[in-house]
Design a protein around this motif. Structure first.
Motif: not given
Length: 148
Positions: A70, A74, A119
């Motif tokens: 992560k 994104g 994201d």
């Protein structure tokens, strides 16, 4: 008015049945309680199960398997660095157990060994990621569950 015990039992049973029916109807009609826990084409996926097992065992024979992390932008998926990224082809499928409308699929097209899933495509919560890819006609599969 005096109610005898037979009438009281009937009233109690009818009241209890009404109570249960109220919650059954409320849970089945309210979108807030709509949870899709299985995929639409369940039987077709079941037929692919042995092929998926073979693909996953192919993945375990690699020096380094596919990994993800992560980031602020994104999810960054990293393919094995010992492979030529121009020969990697396939799809990334993200499955949201709580809402099938959020499921999506991305084709793999790489300019280096990394693939970024933006994201904006992801909401907070649990996701199942499945990366079905090939390298020189050898199929591979990577599956994992993640919390975003």
């Amino acid at each position: 008015m005096k109610i005898n015990w037979g009438t009281a039992i009937i009233i109690a049973i009818v009241g209890f049945m009404s109570f249960i029916m109220f919650f059954v109807i409320k849970m089945s009609t309210n979108d807030k309680y709509d949870h899709d826990l299985v995929v639409e084409d369940y039987y077709q996926k079941e037929l692919q199960f042995q092929m998926d097992i073979n693909k996953e065992s192919n993945s375990k024979t690699l020096e380094t398997n596919v990994s993800w992390k992560k980031t602020d932008d994104g999810i960054l998926i990293t393919f094995p660095p010992e492979l030529d990224f121009t020969k990697i082809d396939g799809k990334v499928f993200l499955y949201r157990p709580s809402n099938k409308q959020l499921d999506f699929e991305i084709s793999i097209s790489l300019s280096n060994h990394n693939l970024l899933i933006p994201d904006k495509s992801l909401l907070d919560g649990r996701w199942n990621i499945s990366i079905d890819w090939t390298y020189e006609n050898q199929p591979y599969l990577y599956k994992d569950a993640m919390t975003y």
